[in-house]
Design an enzyme around this catalytic site. Structure first.
Site, PDB file in Angstrom:
ATOM      1  N   ASP A  78       0.864  -1.179   0.000  1.00 14.63           N
ATOM      2  CA  ASP A  78       0.000   0.000   0.000  1.00 14.63           C
ATOM      3  C   ASP A  78       0.902   1.231   0.000  1.00 14.63           C
ATOM      4  OD1 ASP A  78      -1.765   2.129   0.647  1.00 14.63           O
ATOM      5  OD2 ASP A  78      -3.075   0.774   1.754  1.00 14.63           O
TER       6      ASP A  78
ATOM      7  N   HIS B 175     -10.818  -5.276  -2.134  1.00 17.62           N
ATOM      8  CA  HIS B 175      -9.457  -5.486  -1.656  1.00 17.62           C
ATOM      9  C   HIS B 175      -9.436  -5.697  -0.149  1.00 17.62           C
ATOM     10  CE1 HIS B 175     -10.119  -1.118  -1.464  1.00 17.62           C
ATOM     11  NE2 HIS B 175      -9.174  -1.041  -0.549  1.00 17.62           N
TER      12      HIS B 175
END
Length: 143
Positions: free
Chosen positions: A36, A105
């Site tokens: 991320d 996700h």
């Protein structure tokens, strides 16, 4: 209330098409796991299915299963690389729940709940993400 329609131009769809790069940790025929870029803690990984789905309710069972199997591999690697017992598994469905990219996700965040940073607050150092992705990928390969 209905679920938001899938938008083909979301950033994760573009990653799956190879139009946008990512710091890949793991990939198979049904999933992609990557760092991320706006992490809530060191080692924050996202896992996406290679199916067009906004949220869990739209995900086919074989893709849901594949996401969980990939999560298992990534979590084992996170524990080894970052020496953390606690890993927050988070999945947000819809804008009201905090979802900001409308492609299903899962977040895997190796941290203590009391140390968890704010979602999408600041961008990570890219060189650090490259190194973390490499370490995690190697740990998965060795497992």
């Amino acid at each position: 209330m209905t679920v938001k329609a899938y938008q083909e131009d979301n950033i994760f769809a573009k990653m799956l098409l190879g139009e946008i790069p990512c710091h890949k940790v793991y990939e198979d025929d049904k999933t992609l796991a990557f760092m991320d870029i706006m992490p809530q803690a060191k080692g924050h990984v996202l896992i996406i299915p290679k199916q067009k789905a906004v949220e869990l309710s739209q995900l086919e069972p074989e893709y849901a299963s594949a996401v969980l199997m990939t999560a298992k591999k990534v979590m084992q690697a996170q524990r080894k690389v970052f020496d953390r017992e606690g890993i927050i598994q988070m999945q947000l469905n819809g804008a009201e729940a905090g979802q900001t990219v409308f492609h299903y996700h899962v977040h895997l965040i190796p941290t203590n709940i009391h140390e968890l940073g704010k979602h999408a607050a600041k961008q990570a150092d890219m060189a650090e993400l490259v190194q973390q992705a490499k370490q995690l990928a190697e740990a998965i390969e060795q497992a």
